[in-house]
Design an enzyme around this catalytic site. Sequence first.
Site, PDB file in Angstrom:
ATOM      1  N   GLU A  97      -9.738   2.672  -5.253  1.00 10.11           N
ATOM      2  CA  GLU A  97      -9.361   4.020  -4.835  1.00 10.11           C
ATOM      3  C   GLU A  97      -8.155   4.551  -5.608  1.00 10.11           C
ATOM      4  OE1 GLU A  97     -10.994   4.074  -0.250  1.00 10.11           O
ATOM      5  OE2 GLU A  97      -8.974   3.309  -0.561  1.00 10.11           O
ATOM      6  N   HIS A 131      -2.851   3.128  -4.630  1.00 10.89           N
ATOM      7  CA  HIS A 131      -2.251   2.649  -3.379  1.00 10.89           C
ATOM      8  C   HIS A 131      -0.827   2.154  -3.620  1.00 10.89           C
ATOM      9  CE1 HIS A 131      -5.648   3.166  -0.698  1.00 10.89           C
ATOM     10  NE2 HIS A 131      -6.447   2.603  -1.589  1.00 10.89           N
ATOM     11  N   ASP A 148       0.857  -1.177   0.000  1.00 13.33           N
ATOM     12  CA  ASP A 148       0.000   0.000   0.000  1.00 13.33           C
ATOM     13  C   ASP A 148       0.898   1.234   0.000  1.00 13.33           C
ATOM     14  OD1 ASP A 148      -2.409   1.714   0.408  1.00 13.33           O
ATOM     15  OD2 ASP A 148      -3.326  -0.198   0.946  1.00 13.33           O
TER      16      ASP A 148
END
Length: 548
Positions: A315, A248, A177
């Site tokens: 995301e 990420h 991440d």
Amino acid sequence: MTLDQLIPAPAHAEAVPGSSFTAGPATTLWAGPGTESTERWLRATLGAALGLPLPPGAEGAADSVALLIDASLEPEAYRLAIDETGVEIRGGAAAGVFWGAQTLRQLFGPDAFRRAPLRPGARHSLPGGAIEDAPRFGWRGMMLDVSRHFMPKEGVLRYLDLLAAHKLNVFHFHLTDDQGWRVEIKRHPKLTEAGSWRARSKWGHRRSPLWEERPHGGFYTQDDIREIVAYAESLHITVVPEIDIPGHSQAAISAYPHLGNTDVVDTGALTVWDTWGVSKNVLAPTEDVLRFYEGVFEEVLDLFPSTFVHVGGDECPKDQWKASAAAQARIKELGVDGEDGLQSWFIRHFDQWLAARGRRLIGWDEILEGGLAEGATVSSWRGYRGGIAAAKSGHDVIMCPEQHVYLDHRQDGGPDEPMPIGFVRTLEDVYRFEPVPAELTEEEAARVLGTQANVWTEVMEHQQRVDYQVFPRLAAFCEVAWRRLPAPAARDFADFERRMTAHYARLDALGVDYRPPNGPLPHQRRPAPEGLTNSDLGRPIEGPPPNV
């Protein structure tokens, strides 16, 4: 312990009044072909806890535990029979025998969950009866995020034990991440040399004013990963790795700046991200980036035999792609539909790449944006909607909606809850979670492979904090994943609470720092510094979560 104190409760259990079996030092263990993993587990775990040597015995002998494969059962189904002569566990395959052994462990009582016998030489009584059981779903999982806060290898192995004790069979391992890269990749050593450590960490939610001013990080060597995977396999748990693309990815970009959008940001100045949320620094849509990650995934496939490989896909802010002349030229070159099409192109590439190697891509439900890759499976996290859309279009789904089974969300609305995040999701709320939406047809519902609970660790800086968030709610979740329960409103939560009374003693024996039914213990409260409240440090959301 009685047959009506089990978690998850079995499909069918029939006690025989007045019948029992007492195991002692002379009790033998006979293991039929294919049951060797359970044979080893019984001696190493159950035998060690109770002081039972369980020497090899003969088939059909009295005073014995017998293990055998029964092809008439489904692979994970089992039958457990106990009478005066001993114990017999039949499973449709090795996994079924193992789940039967987990039930046997519960019947021995809390002492069976310890590392060494409390009363050496003691004999241990089991209630007579028969249990027939099988799981509802083939995918019963928990995702653990070790990127935001690193969990050392021993902690991961411990969580595999905890999953097995709850008959969960998938460990989704969130390894990369923005805040840290946790798996050694030999051809790209800077991913861990530079990408596994950050200089400091936000303490609490990203809006918190506090910082933990010390470096945080760590990673698993490839041998660590091999050990984790092999240990999980011995417990009939599949480890599904997650390597995030194209969002990420700031930790990776900080280690190898050419991976980022160099024409719109000085990627050479980026560091491993020290706060939470969604970083705008995403991968550049170049052939070099594809080749880099193909190299990463080649090593990942060598380490993880799982059919499924998770690529994130969630995301991914499109700001840099919109501002990047190179990304805009790539959109035109590929003929895709804008930035969403570019994200879909990323995912489709690795869907095909993995399929060519006999693997299957799985990603968060944002991979629906711009068109879903042909063989992709969807982790439906933003609610049910993504999973419903995927199932209706013929794709497999894992249901893990944030509003129901994100265990980082707080368990109570009281002021003593440490670092409150999200909606209140009580033990009862999790018990009433239904993974299969009613609007799916029978054929579409068959696309729901299973369900998992997700554990994001932004505000969980150590193992005790993870325990507090995960338990006891994982016990409720495991019953949802294992049993065919009535409709949510019709579920007998009072009976589940009654059975939890026995289960808390098992968790105590395992050393789990769970949230007690009456609220957090003093050491679990972690009060906010003077002048602040826990709400200042967290992000509580009031009211019932939307059922989307």
